[in-house]
Design a protein around this motif. Structure first.
Motif, short mmCIF file in Angstrom:
data_model
loop_
_atom_site.label_atom_id
_atom_site.label_comp_id
_atom_site.label_asym_id
_atom_site.label_seq_id
_atom_site.Cartn_x
_atom_site.Cartn_y
_atom_site.Cartn_z
N ALA A 94 -7.50 104.21 86.02
CA ALA A 94 -8.42 105.34 86.02
C ALA A 94 -9.63 105.03 85.14
CB ALA A 94 -7.71 106.59 85.51
N GLY A 95 -10.83 105.22 85.67
CA GLY A 95 -12.05 104.97 84.92
C GLY A 95 -12.36 103.50 84.73
N LYS A 96 -11.64 102.61 85.42
CA LYS A 96 -11.83 101.17 85.25
C LYS A 96 -12.34 100.53 86.54
CE LYS A 96 -8.02 100.93 81.92
NZ LYS A 96 -6.72 100.30 81.58
N THR A 97 -12.96 99.36 86.39
CA THR A 97 -13.45 98.60 87.53
C THR A 97 -12.79 97.23 87.55
OG1 THR A 97 -15.61 99.71 87.47
CG2 THR A 97 -15.48 97.63 88.66
N VAL A 98 -12.35 96.82 88.73
CA VAL A 98 -11.73 95.51 88.94
C VAL A 98 -12.67 94.69 89.81
CG1 VAL A 98 -9.73 94.28 89.85
CG2 VAL A 98 -9.43 96.52 88.76
N TYR A 99 -13.06 93.50 89.32
CA TYR A 99 -13.97 92.63 90.06
C TYR A 99 -13.24 91.40 90.57
CZ TYR A 99 -17.89 95.26 88.07
OH TYR A 99 -18.77 96.24 87.71
N LEU A 100 -13.41 91.11 91.85
CA LEU A 100 -12.92 89.86 92.42
C LEU A 100 -14.02 88.82 92.23
CD1 LEU A 100 -10.49 88.72 94.04
CD2 LEU A 100 -11.78 89.23 96.12
N MET A 101 -13.69 87.71 91.56
CA MET A 101 -14.70 86.76 91.14
C MET A 101 -14.72 85.46 91.95
SD MET A 101 -16.11 88.49 88.76
CE MET A 101 -17.10 87.35 87.79
N ALA A 102 -13.82 85.33 92.95
CA ALA A 102 -13.77 84.12 93.76
C ALA A 102 -13.00 84.42 95.04
CB ALA A 102 -13.09 82.98 93.00
N ASP A 132 -14.03 96.10 93.27
CA ASP A 132 -15.23 95.50 93.85
C ASP A 132 -14.93 94.04 94.20
OD1 ASP A 132 -17.73 94.45 94.47
OD2 ASP A 132 -18.76 95.72 93.01
N GLY A 133 -14.90 93.76 95.50
CA GLY A 133 -14.61 92.40 95.95
C GLY A 133 -15.75 91.42 95.78
N ASN A 134 -16.96 91.92 95.41
CA ASN A 134 -18.08 91.01 95.16
C ASN A 134 -18.37 90.14 96.38
OD1 ASN A 134 -20.15 89.75 93.78
ND2 ASN A 134 -18.80 88.44 92.57
N TYR A 135 -18.05 90.65 97.58
CA TYR A 135 -18.23 89.96 98.86
C TYR A 135 -17.45 88.65 98.94
CZ TYR A 135 -21.66 93.52 99.70
OH TYR A 135 -22.25 94.73 99.86
N HIS A 136 -16.37 88.57 98.18
CA HIS A 136 -15.46 87.45 98.31
C HIS A 136 -14.40 87.74 99.38
CE1 HIS A 136 -17.02 84.95 95.17
NE2 HIS A 136 -16.96 85.93 94.28
N THR A 137 -13.69 86.69 99.77
CA THR A 137 -12.72 86.78 100.85
C THR A 137 -11.31 86.54 100.34
OG1 THR A 137 -14.35 85.97 102.46
CG2 THR A 137 -12.02 85.81 103.08
N ILE A 138 -10.40 87.42 100.73
CA ILE A 138 -8.97 87.20 100.53
C ILE A 138 -8.40 86.75 101.87
CG2 ILE A 138 -6.75 88.30 100.05
CD1 ILE A 138 -8.15 90.16 98.13
N SER A 139 -7.84 85.55 101.90
CA SER A 139 -7.34 84.99 103.16
C SER A 139 -5.83 84.80 103.12
CB SER A 139 -8.02 83.65 103.44
OG SER A 139 -7.75 82.71 102.41
N ILE A 163 -12.96 101.22 96.98
CA ILE A 163 -12.73 99.81 97.33
C ILE A 163 -13.96 99.36 98.09
CG2 ILE A 163 -11.26 98.15 98.52
CD1 ILE A 163 -8.98 100.21 98.28
N GLN A 164 -14.64 98.32 97.60
CA GLN A 164 -15.91 97.94 98.20
C GLN A 164 -16.13 96.44 98.19
OE1 GLN A 164 -18.43 100.17 95.48
NE2 GLN A 164 -18.93 98.31 94.31
N ASN A 165 -17.01 96.01 99.11
CA ASN A 165 -17.51 94.62 99.13
C ASN A 165 -16.38 93.59 99.22
OD1 ASN A 165 -19.89 96.03 98.58
ND2 ASN A 165 -19.79 95.60 96.40
N LEU A 166 -15.40 93.85 100.08
CA LEU A 166 -14.22 92.98 100.19
C LEU A 166 -14.03 92.54 101.62
CD1 LEU A 166 -11.63 91.76 98.93
CD2 LEU A 166 -10.50 93.94 99.45
#
Length: 246
Positions: A94-102, A132-139, A163-166
């Motif tokens: 809650a109130g936090k942001t998670v960034y995908l960096m690769a 925030d997926g930072n426009y990275h890809t999970i494969s 959930i965005q940019n994933l």
């Protein structure tokens, strides 16, 4: 991979990107590198350093940033598993942001031989922050189970979650939970929050039900490339995976 790059270029038109010179200083390293900074709608900022040897996307290298009380960085499959485990153990972010960096290849943690992915939030402790997926890809996300009523990368979120940019690619999801009302999605099974600028590029998503005996209830089995069921908001998203519900 070519389709993924085209999609990245299309979606990235929604971002404002600026190249700046960033000083990265630590107790063991003090060097200057070019950095790609992205500024989110909440004015938070994150950076991916550019390798000095080139300017192609594949030449980007990431300097690991330390997590804070309000920001969590995910760099690899182990980090994603740790994040999933934290949510399932009761941390709602809650109130936090998670960034995908690769970009992350999930075949090291879930596959036909290793077993199924356990969705984020399956324990009933749902994610309510910003991912925030930072426009990275999970494969290579792999789910093949009859254990969970809902299946996807995420299980269920809440109205405050974003959930965005994933992007997902080459996923294999098959959920055959044998009871009424089951939902299966790529990003999430049931969305109550907001999903923005996300894509499921390739793979297969299948949901099936078999009701044994007689039932007076309407049998519902939902499947979708982004969400199996949407009770929130989904904008600027795209699916080209095979989707089937039976």
């Amino acid at each position: 991979m070519q389709l993924s790059q085209k999609l990245k270029e299309k979606i990235k038109k929604n971002l404002t990107i600026a190249l700046v010179i960033c000083a990265l200083i630590s107790s063991t390293l003090a060097t200057f590198k070019l950095a790609d900074f992205s500024i989110n709608s909440d004015n938070t900022m994150y950076a991916t350093t550019l390798a000095e040897t080139g300017d192609e996307a594949d030449s980007y290298t990431t300097t690991r940033l330390e997590n804070t009380d309000t920001i969590t960085y995910i760099y690899d499959a182990a980090d994603l598993v740790a994040f999933r485990n934290a949510v399932n153990a009761g941390n709602s972010y809650a109130g936090k942001t998670v960034y995908l960096m690769a970009d992350i290849d999930m075949s090291t943690v879930c596959s036909e031989s290793l077993g199924t992915w356990v969705p984020i939030g399956v324990s009933g402790s749902y994610f309510v922050g910003r991912f925030d997926g930072n426009y990275h890809t999970i494969s290579n996300l792999y789910i093949n189970t009859n254990k969970y009523r809902y299946a996807g990368l995420f299980y269920i979120n809440k109205s405050t979650s974003i959930i965005q940019n994933l992007m997902l690619e080459d996923i294999n999801i098959y959920n055959y939970y044998n009871t009424n009302h089951s939902y299966t999605g790529g990003i999430i099974s049931v969305n109550y929050g907001t999903i923005l600028n996300c894509a499921t590029i390739s793979g297969s998503i299948k949901s099936s039900e078999t009701i044994i005996g007689t039932s007076t209830n309407t049998i519902i089995c939902g499947a979708g490339g982004i969400a199996g069921s949407n009770l929130g908001t989904i904008n600027s998203c795209y699916n080209s995976a095979n989707v089937k519900a039976t």
